[in-house]
Write a protein that holds these residues in place. Sequence first.
Motif, PDB file in Angstrom:
ATOM      1  N   ARG A  55       0.855  -1.190   0.000  1.00  0.00           N
ATOM      2  CA  ARG A  55       0.000   0.000   0.000  1.00  0.00           C
ATOM      3  C   ARG A  55       0.889   1.236   0.000  1.00  0.00           C
ATOM      4  O   ARG A  55       1.884   1.287   0.727  1.00  0.00           O
TER       5      ARG A  55
ATOM      6  N   HIS B 168      -9.268 -11.111  -6.159  1.00  0.00           N
ATOM      7  CA  HIS B 168      -8.056 -10.369  -6.492  1.00  0.00           C
ATOM      8  C   HIS B 168      -6.846 -11.048  -5.867  1.00  0.00           C
ATOM      9  O   HIS B 168      -6.937 -11.722  -4.838  1.00  0.00           O
TER      10      HIS B 168
ATOM     11  N   SER C 273      -2.305  -6.733  -5.764  1.00  0.00           N
ATOM     12  CA  SER C 273      -3.276  -5.632  -5.872  1.00  0.00           C
ATOM     13  C   SER C 273      -3.801  -5.547  -7.300  1.00  0.00           C
ATOM     14  O   SER C 273      -3.965  -4.469  -7.873  1.00  0.00           O
TER      15      SER C 273
ATOM     16  N   PHE D  96      -7.000  -6.202  -9.266  1.00  0.00           N
ATOM     17  CA  PHE D  96      -8.419  -6.338  -8.981  1.00  0.00           C
ATOM     18  C   PHE D  96      -9.222  -6.588 -10.253  1.00  0.00           C
ATOM     19  O   PHE D  96      -8.816  -6.176 -11.346  1.00  0.00           O
TER      20      PHE D  96
ATOM     21  N   VAL E 260      -1.358   1.207  -8.896  1.00  0.00           N
ATOM     22  CA  VAL E 260      -2.799   1.039  -8.727  1.00  0.00           C
ATOM     23  C   VAL E 260      -3.331   2.309  -8.067  1.00  0.00           C
ATOM     24  O   VAL E 260      -2.975   2.624  -6.929  1.00  0.00           O
TER      25      VAL E 260
ATOM     26  N   SER F 165      -7.780   1.261  -6.052  1.00  0.00           N
ATOM     27  CA  SER F 165      -8.120  -0.011  -5.415  1.00  0.00           C
ATOM     28  C   SER F 165      -9.498   0.081  -4.770  1.00  0.00           C
ATOM     29  O   SER F 165      -9.765   1.006  -3.999  1.00  0.00           O
TER      30      SER F 165
ATOM     31  N   ARG G 136      -1.674   1.870  -4.466  1.00  0.00           N
ATOM     32  CA  ARG G 136      -0.860   0.685  -4.207  1.00  0.00           C
ATOM     33  C   ARG G 136       0.162   0.478  -5.325  1.00  0.00           C
ATOM     34  O   ARG G 136       0.031   1.035  -6.414  1.00  0.00           O
TER      35      ARG G 136
ATOM     36  N   SER H 261       1.979  -2.901  -7.284  1.00  0.00           N
ATOM     37  CA  SER H 261       1.785  -4.339  -7.406  1.00  0.00           C
ATOM     38  C   SER H 261       2.631  -4.918  -8.527  1.00  0.00           C
ATOM     39  O   SER H 261       2.871  -4.270  -9.554  1.00  0.00           O
TER      40      SER H 261
END
Length: 268
Positions: free
Chosen positions: A77, A166, A169, A171, A187, A190, A197, A199
Motif C-alpha cells: 500500500r 483479487h 493488488s 483487482f 494502482v 483499489s 498501491r 503491485s
Amino acid sequence: MSRNVRITLHPSFDVLAATTAARLITRLLDVQSERGEATVVLTGGSVGIATLKAVAESPARLAVDWSKVNFWFGDDRFVETASADRNAGQAAAALLDHIDVDPARVHLMAASDEVANLAAATADYTSQLAEAARLEWENDDDADSPQVPTVPRFDVLLLGLGPDAHIASLFPDLAGIRTQGVPVVAVNNSPKPPPLRVSLTLEAINSAQEIWIVAAGADKAAAVCLGLAGANPVQVPASGAHGVGKTLWLIDQDAAAKVPEQLMRRDS
C-alpha cells in the motif's frame, strides 16, 4: 485446470498457516541446497501474515540460512512507512525482525513518505527488480536467455486471495490485471482501501517457479471456486496465476466449500 495445479486442503485457518509455514521452510531448504540461496515473494493478508508468524515460531526455521534468502513483495500500500496498512511492516513484525536476514536482500516497495508519488514508487521497484535480474543473469553460467530478464528468479511466490478473487493488488476489471509488458504497475483506484498501491503484474507473478495461493474462510469460497474453474483472469485475477513449475492452492475447509469434487486434486 492445468496439470501443474494442485490443491491442499486443511481443516482450519491455524492448521493452514502452520502447514504452509512448514512447507515454506522445507522449500527454502531444498532450494538453498541446490543453488546456495533462495528467493521468496511475500504477501499480506490474514493468512499470509499468520504464515510468516508460524515460520518465526517454528524450531525448523533454524535450519534455513536466512542471510541467503531474498525477500520481495507482491504488492504494498502506498502509505507512510509507519502505517499499519503496510505489508512490509506487518511482514517485519511477523517474521523479518526475528530472523538473521541480510537487510540488502529485503526489497521493499517505497512508502509515500519516501518518494514523491506513486509513479516514483512504481519506477523504483521496477528498477530494483531489473538490477537484481541483471546481477543474477550475469552470474549465471547456465542462463538460457540472450536477454536480461526484467525480474529475478522467484522460487516461491505467495499470494493471498480476496473475496472478489483479487491477487496482490490486481483487482477484477481494473487496469492492473490487464497491464502487460512491465513487471510492476501503479494502482490508483483499489476498491479496497487504501486506494493507492504498487503491485507486481500478472506477467511478473507468473514468472515464479512456484506460486502458492493461500486462502481461508467461507467468504473466499466463491473466489476459490471461480479461480480453480479457469474463469477469465480479467474478471477473476486468481485464475490467471500459474507458476512455471507448480501452482498450489492451499485452502481450508471453509474456503473449499464451493469447489466441485472434480476440481479437487490433492498435492502429493
